[in-house]
Design a protein around this motif. Structure first.
Motif, mmCIF file in Angstrom:
data_model
loop_
_atom_site.group_PDB
_atom_site.id
_atom_site.type_symbol
_atom_site.label_atom_id
_atom_site.label_comp_id
_atom_site.label_asym_id
_atom_site.label_seq_id
_atom_site.Cartn_x
_atom_site.Cartn_y
_atom_site.Cartn_z
ATOM 1 N N MET A 1 8.445 -18.922 11.078
ATOM 2 C CA MET A 1 7.586 -18.865 9.917
ATOM 3 C C MET A 1 7.488 -17.426 9.428
ATOM 4 O O MET A 1 7.410 -16.507 10.221
ATOM 5 C CB MET A 1 6.187 -19.356 10.279
ATOM 6 N N ILE A 2 7.487 -17.280 8.135
ATOM 7 C CA ILE A 2 7.319 -15.961 7.533
ATOM 8 C C ILE A 2 5.895 -15.900 7.002
ATOM 9 O O ILE A 2 5.519 -16.622 6.084
ATOM 10 C CB ILE A 2 8.345 -15.736 6.415
ATOM 11 N N ILE A 3 5.108 -15.039 7.610
ATOM 12 C CA ILE A 3 3.678 -14.966 7.319
ATOM 13 C C ILE A 3 3.368 -13.659 6.597
ATOM 14 O O ILE A 3 3.724 -12.575 7.078
ATOM 15 C CB ILE A 3 2.858 -15.051 8.623
ATOM 16 N N PRO A 4 2.720 -13.751 5.433
ATOM 17 C CA PRO A 4 2.403 -12.532 4.691
ATOM 18 C C PRO A 4 1.346 -11.680 5.385
ATOM 19 O O PRO A 4 0.411 -12.197 5.986
ATOM 20 C CB PRO A 4 1.883 -13.042 3.348
ATOM 21 N N ASN A 5 1.524 -10.373 5.300
ATOM 22 C CA ASN A 5 0.526 -9.419 5.769
ATOM 23 C C ASN A 5 -0.365 -9.139 4.563
ATOM 24 O O ASN A 5 -0.123 -8.197 3.803
ATOM 25 C CB ASN A 5 1.211 -8.152 6.276
ATOM 26 N N SER A 6 -1.370 -9.967 4.386
ATOM 27 C CA SER A 6 -2.201 -9.924 3.175
ATOM 28 C C SER A 6 -2.806 -8.558 2.908
ATOM 29 O O SER A 6 -2.778 -8.066 1.775
ATOM 30 C CB SER A 6 -3.315 -10.969 3.258
ATOM 31 N N LYS A 7 -3.350 -7.937 3.932
ATOM 32 C CA LYS A 7 -3.983 -6.621 3.740
ATOM 33 C C LYS A 7 -2.981 -5.610 3.194
ATOM 34 O O LYS A 7 -3.289 -4.854 2.276
ATOM 35 C CB LYS A 7 -4.590 -6.108 5.046
ATOM 36 N N PHE A 8 -1.780 -5.608 3.768
ATOM 37 C CA PHE A 8 -0.774 -4.656 3.305
ATOM 38 C C PHE A 8 -0.335 -4.977 1.884
ATOM 39 O O PHE A 8 -0.205 -4.077 1.052
ATOM 40 C CB PHE A 8 0.445 -4.618 4.226
ATOM 41 N N LEU A 9 -0.081 -6.258 1.594
ATOM 42 C CA LEU A 9 0.372 -6.640 0.256
ATOM 43 C C LEU A 9 -0.629 -6.202 -0.811
ATOM 44 O O LEU A 9 -0.249 -5.636 -1.844
ATOM 45 C CB LEU A 9 0.605 -8.154 0.168
ATOM 46 N N ILE A 10 -1.895 -6.433 -0.553
ATOM 47 C CA ILE A 10 -2.941 -6.070 -1.519
ATOM 48 C C ILE A 10 -3.035 -4.552 -1.666
ATOM 49 O O ILE A 10 -3.035 -4.027 -2.777
ATOM 50 C CB ILE A 10 -4.298 -6.679 -1.103
ATOM 51 N N SER A 11 -3.086 -3.839 -0.536
ATOM 52 C CA SER A 11 -3.242 -2.381 -0.613
ATOM 53 C C SER A 11 -2.021 -1.726 -1.252
ATOM 54 O O SER A 11 -2.156 -0.792 -2.045
ATOM 55 C CB SER A 11 -3.522 -1.780 0.764
ATOM 56 N N ARG A 12 -0.834 -2.220 -0.942
ATOM 57 C CA ARG A 12 0.380 -1.637 -1.525
ATOM 58 C C ARG A 12 0.431 -1.893 -3.027
ATOM 59 O O ARG A 12 0.797 -1.013 -3.799
ATOM 60 C CB ARG A 12 1.621 -2.205 -0.833
#
Length: 170
Positions: A1-12
């Protein structure tokens, strides 16, 4: 499964001063289908968007000018600690099998020839085989009789290398 790193995606995304629509547009410019609604759901890590396609994950990472390993985590649902051997591997690795013995003998013959600087052609001429066959002998892909001839040319017998080889056999 490919799971998004939500915190990183938002901050980036915020660091680059992009909207979700901007990220989706950048991904679509790469030829991938992704609209801002889908990206929003991926970024928030909603359950129905945790297993996304690898190409989409790469597209998002590229759009955010980041490494994919920062943006996503890969988890295997059926993680296997150790793979069992296939029947073919078991057959090849069977202790004391004829092929295993031949491979060991061949390796020894190769190392001996190389250590003495003897060209394969010289050995081949001496035992009256084609030079390319010497390389097969050294891989263990020859009969015990031919391997014995090579060993005899070097001045020893197969028994000297491996005592379990009592005589050339078929």
């Amino acid at each position: 499964m490919i799971i998004p790193n939500s915190k990183f995606l938002i901050s980036r995304r915020k660091q680059l001063e992009l909207t979700q629509r901007d990220v989706a547009w950048r991904v679509s410019e790469l030829g991938l289908k992704l609209n801002d609604n889908h990206y929003s759901r991926i970024e928030r890590g909603l359950d129905d968007y945790v297993n996304i396609k690898l190409e989409t994950a790469f597209g998002i990472a590229r759009a955010l000018e980041a490494d994919i390993t920062e943006c996503f985590e890969v988890k295997f649902e059926n993680d296997v600690k150790e793979f069992s051997l296939s029947p073919e591997q078991k057959r090849k690795l069977k202790a004391g099998s004829k092929q295993t013995v031949k491979a060991g003998l061949g390796q020894y013959l190769k190392e001996y020839r190389n250590s003495k600087g003897i060209p394969a052609r010289v050995v081949a001429d001496a035992i009256e085989v084609h030079p390319s066959y010497i390389f097969q002998v050294e891989k263990g892909n020859a009969s015990f009789e031919v391997m014995q001839k090579v060993a005899k040319h070097y001045g020893f017998s197969l028994e000297d290398i491996n005592p379990s080889v009592s005589a050339p056999s078929k």
